[in-house]
Design a protein around this motif. Structure first.
Motif, PDB file in Angstrom:
ATOM      1  N   VAL A 273      -2.172  -7.462  -4.907  1.00 23.29           N
ATOM      2  CA  VAL A 273      -2.111  -6.633  -3.715  1.00 23.29           C
ATOM      3  C   VAL A 273      -0.724  -6.019  -3.549  1.00 23.29           C
ATOM      4  CG1 VAL A 273      -2.354  -6.587  -1.209  1.00 23.29           C
ATOM      5  CG2 VAL A 273      -3.881  -8.019  -2.570  1.00 23.29           C
ATOM      6  N   ALA A 274      -0.684  -4.696  -3.485  1.00 26.86           N
ATOM      7  CA  ALA A 274       0.534  -3.955  -3.152  1.00 26.86           C
ATOM      8  C   ALA A 274       0.484  -3.657  -1.662  1.00 26.86           C
ATOM      9  CB  ALA A 274       0.623  -2.666  -3.958  1.00 26.86           C
ATOM     10  N   VAL A 275       1.297  -4.372  -0.902  1.00 17.16           N
ATOM     11  CA  VAL A 275       1.321  -4.253   0.554  1.00 17.16           C
ATOM     12  C   VAL A 275       2.359  -3.202   0.922  1.00 17.16           C
ATOM     13  CG1 VAL A 275       1.600  -5.512   2.718  1.00 17.16           C
ATOM     14  CG2 VAL A 275       0.824  -6.717   0.672  1.00 17.16           C
ATOM     15  N   THR A 276       1.944  -2.095   1.513  1.00 14.40           N
ATOM     16  CA  THR A 276       2.882  -1.039   1.882  1.00 14.40           C
ATOM     17  C   THR A 276       2.748  -0.703   3.359  1.00 14.40           C
ATOM     18  OG1 THR A 276       1.495   0.929   1.507  1.00 14.40           O
ATOM     19  CG2 THR A 276       2.542  -0.072  -0.429  1.00 14.40           C
ATOM     20  N   ASP A 277       3.875  -0.342   3.953  1.00 16.62           N
ATOM     21  CA  ASP A 277       3.893   0.023   5.366  1.00 16.62           C
ATOM     22  C   ASP A 277       5.237   0.677   5.657  1.00 16.62           C
ATOM     23  OD1 ASP A 277       2.044  -1.154   7.950  1.00 16.62           O
ATOM     24  OD2 ASP A 277       4.003  -0.317   8.429  1.00 16.62           O
ATOM     25  N   LEU A 278       5.323   1.360   6.784  1.00 16.97           N
ATOM     26  CA  LEU A 278       6.576   1.964   7.202  1.00 16.97           C
ATOM     27  C   LEU A 278       7.662   0.906   7.359  1.00 16.97           C
ATOM     28  CD1 LEU A 278       8.008   4.590   8.083  1.00 16.97           C
ATOM     29  CD2 LEU A 278       7.206   4.133  10.407  1.00 16.97           C
ATOM     30  N   SER A 279       7.280  -0.278   7.792  1.00 16.13           N
ATOM     31  CA  SER A 279       8.221  -1.377   7.992  1.00 16.13           C
ATOM     32  C   SER A 279       8.417  -2.145   6.694  1.00 16.13           C
ATOM     33  CB  SER A 279       7.716  -2.330   9.083  1.00 16.13           C
ATOM     34  OG  SER A 279       8.468  -3.520   9.103  1.00 16.13           O
ATOM     35  N   ALA A 280       9.554  -1.919   6.021  1.00 17.31           N
ATOM     36  CA  ALA A 280       9.838  -2.649   4.788  1.00 17.31           C
ATOM     37  C   ALA A 280       9.956  -4.140   5.060  1.00 17.31           C
ATOM     38  CB  ALA A 280      11.118  -2.118   4.152  1.00 17.31           C
ATOM     39  N   GLU A 281      10.562  -4.483   6.194  1.00 17.69           N
ATOM     40  CA  GLU A 281      10.709  -5.891   6.551  1.00 17.69           C
ATOM     41  C   GLU A 281       9.346  -6.537   6.760  1.00 17.69           C
ATOM     42  OE1 GLU A 281      12.785  -8.686  10.017  1.00 17.69           O
ATOM     43  OE2 GLU A 281      13.137  -6.517   9.979  1.00 17.69           O
ATOM     44  N   GLY A 282       8.440  -5.807   7.409  1.00 21.03           N
ATOM     45  CA  GLY A 282       7.112  -6.344   7.673  1.00 21.03           C
ATOM     46  C   GLY A 282       6.338  -6.628   6.402  1.00 21.03           C
TER      47      GLY A 282
ATOM     48  N   PRO B  72       6.513  12.729   0.687  1.00 22.96           N
ATOM     49  CA  PRO B  72       5.847  12.839  -0.614  1.00 22.96           C
ATOM     50  C   PRO B  72       6.629  12.191  -1.746  1.00 22.96           C
ATOM     51  CG  PRO B  72       6.701  14.970   0.103  1.00 22.96           C
ATOM     52  CD  PRO B  72       6.824  14.058   1.265  1.00 22.96           C
ATOM     53  N   ASN B  73       7.964  12.234  -1.687  1.00 21.79           N
ATOM     54  CA  ASN B  73       8.758  11.602  -2.740  1.00 21.79           C
ATOM     55  C   ASN B  73       8.585  10.085  -2.718  1.00 21.79           C
ATOM     56  OD1 ASN B  73       9.859  14.063  -3.679  1.00 21.79           O
ATOM     57  ND2 ASN B  73      11.419  14.015  -2.079  1.00 21.79           N
ATOM     58  N   ALA B  74       8.553   9.517  -1.519  1.00 13.34           N
ATOM     59  CA  ALA B  74       8.354   8.074  -1.399  1.00 13.34           C
ATOM     60  C   ALA B  74       6.983   7.664  -1.921  1.00 13.34           C
ATOM     61  CB  ALA B  74       8.516   7.644   0.056  1.00 13.34           C
ATOM     62  N   ILE B  75       5.970   8.475  -1.659  1.00 14.77           N
ATOM     63  CA  ILE B  75       4.629   8.187  -2.168  1.00 14.77           C
ATOM     64  C   ILE B  75       4.639   8.119  -3.678  1.00 14.77           C
ATOM     65  CG2 ILE B  75       2.344   9.223  -2.502  1.00 14.77           C
ATOM     66  CD1 ILE B  75       2.445  10.095   0.430  1.00 14.77           C
ATOM     67  N   ALA B  76       5.246   9.095  -4.312  1.00 11.47           N
ATOM     68  CA  ALA B  76       5.286   9.123  -5.777  1.00 11.47           C
ATOM     69  C   ALA B  76       6.034   7.921  -6.330  1.00 11.47           C
ATOM     70  CB  ALA B  76       5.940  10.421  -6.245  1.00 11.47           C
ATOM     71  N   GLU B  77       7.163   7.587  -5.720  1.00  7.36           N
ATOM     72  CA  GLU B  77       7.983   6.480  -6.211  1.00  7.36           C
ATOM     73  C   GLU B  77       7.282   5.138  -6.059  1.00  7.36           C
ATOM     74  OE1 GLU B  77      11.591   6.836  -4.032  1.00  7.36           O
ATOM     75  OE2 GLU B  77      12.192   8.716  -5.000  1.00  7.36           O
ATOM     76  N   VAL B  78       6.692   4.898  -4.894  1.00  6.10           N
ATOM     77  CA  VAL B  78       6.045   3.614  -4.645  1.00  6.10           C
ATOM     78  C   VAL B  78       4.797   3.456  -5.510  1.00  6.10           C
ATOM     79  CG1 VAL B  78       4.787   2.249  -2.923  1.00  6.10           C
ATOM     80  CG2 VAL B  78       6.982   3.298  -2.338  1.00  6.10           C
ATOM     81  N   THR B  79       4.006   4.503  -5.637  1.00  8.37           N
ATOM     82  CA  THR B  79       2.802   4.421  -6.465  1.00  8.37           C
ATOM     83  C   THR B  79       3.157   4.092  -7.905  1.00  8.37           C
ATOM     84  OG1 THR B  79       1.722   6.043  -5.025  1.00  8.37           O
ATOM     85  CG2 THR B  79       0.704   5.636  -7.155  1.00  8.37           C
ATOM     86  N   GLN B  80       4.190   4.715  -8.416  1.00 13.70           N
ATOM     87  CA  GLN B  80       4.633   4.429  -9.782  1.00 13.70           C
ATOM     88  C   GLN B  80       5.147   2.997  -9.900  1.00 13.70           C
ATOM     89  OE1 GLN B  80       7.738   7.007 -11.220  1.00 13.70           O
ATOM     90  NE2 GLN B  80       7.649   6.214 -13.294  1.00 13.70           N
ATOM     91  N   ALA B  81       5.900   2.542  -8.897  1.00 18.96           N
ATOM     92  CA  ALA B  81       6.437   1.185  -8.924  1.00 18.96           C
ATOM     93  C   ALA B  81       5.319   0.147  -8.895  1.00 18.96           C
ATOM     94  CB  ALA B  81       7.376   0.980  -7.739  1.00 18.96           C
ATOM     95  N   VAL B  82       4.280   0.393  -8.110  1.00 18.38           N
ATOM     96  CA  VAL B  82       3.141  -0.530  -8.044  1.00 18.38           C
ATOM     97  C   VAL B  82       2.469  -0.637  -9.409  1.00 18.38           C
ATOM     98  CG1 VAL B  82       0.845  -0.894  -7.065  1.00 18.38           C
ATOM     99  CG2 VAL B  82       2.737  -0.179  -5.583  1.00 18.38           C
TER     100      VAL B  82
END
Length: 255
Positions: free
Chosen positions: A36-45, A70-80
């Protein structure tokens, strides 16, 4: 060979997963054996959620993600995909409340933010995830809309219009991606006990549920999560383009 009813070993990216329906979905998928890749606006959460899931013996990592970026979406999706060796399931759950009277001074700002987070982010996440989904043996996309897409409330035109867009996007992508075996479905939750409804008094919730739903109650986030899981099973390979209310019978009830 029998179709599998397990997501064991599959990787799911879930947005808005630090609370509410997203959190319930992340917990359920983890219990069922998914990465599970848990994503949210709150990094701490999400860090806390992922750490708790790992402590319970499950496979989870957390990423802070602003779905309006959009840049964050691309980066996180690739990292996952790099972290788990691929991506099989995308659950577009992140959302906000977006209510404003059509003649109010701040309407345009509410409208723009609603579409950015509730609709545009969905297609951006799909586009970012698609190269990895195409390599999956069981590629699934589930978009979370709302019964407000099917029947609106006063002062919610930005929210209702964006959510109706999600149902249209779902159907269009189901048709476009069907030949590749990628299923795309949409869930429309009704009154659910989440942060968005916590501001209502218990009496107001009870009155609404008794007046509008067949089951005479608000739903629990986990009840939505189970429908999401069902649509993501390898065995759900012939379900696509569906728009499914999970609403306690709200849309079925006339009186």
């Amino acid at each position: 060979m029998p179709l599998s009813r397990s997501v064991q070993g599959l990787t799911a990216l879930i947005t808005g997963a630090a609370s509410g329906m997203g959190l319930a979905t992340a917990e359920l998928f983890a219990r069922e054996g998914a990465n599970v890749a848990v994503t949210d606006l709150s990094a701490e959460g999400v860090t806390e959620v992922a750490a708790r899931l790992r402590a319970e013996g499950f496979s989870a990592e957390g990423w802070g993600l602003d779905v309006s970026d959009p840049n964050a979406i691309a980066e996180v999706t690739q990292a996952v995909a790099q972290r788990f060796g691929g991506l099989d399931i995308l659950v577009n759950n992140a959302g906000i409340s977006a209510f404003a009277a059509v003649d109010s001074e701040g309407y345009e700002e509410v409208w723009d933010r609603a579409f950015s987070i509730l609709l545009t982010a969905h297609q951006r996440l799909v586009r970012a995830a698609l190269p990895n989904l195409r390599r999956s043996q069981s590629p699934r996309i589930v978009n979370i809309a709302s019964t407000e897409a099917l029947g609106a409330t006063a002062r919610d035109s930005p929210y209702a219009a964006a959510k109706a867009g999600v149902t249209g996007l779902t159907r269009a992508l189901a048709v476009e991606l069907g030949k590749e075996g990628v299923t795309v479905n949409c869930i429309c939750p009704g009154p659910i006990l989440t942060g968005m409804t916590q501001g209502l008094s218990e009496e107001d919730r009870r009155t609404f549920a008794n007046r509008r739903t067949a089951l005479r109650r608000y739903g629990e986030p986990e009840e939505v999560a189970h429908m999401t899981l069902s649509l993501c099973l390898p065995a759900a390979s012939y379900i696509t383009g569906a728009v499914i209310p999970v609403d306690g019978g709200l849309m079925a009830r006339n009186a």
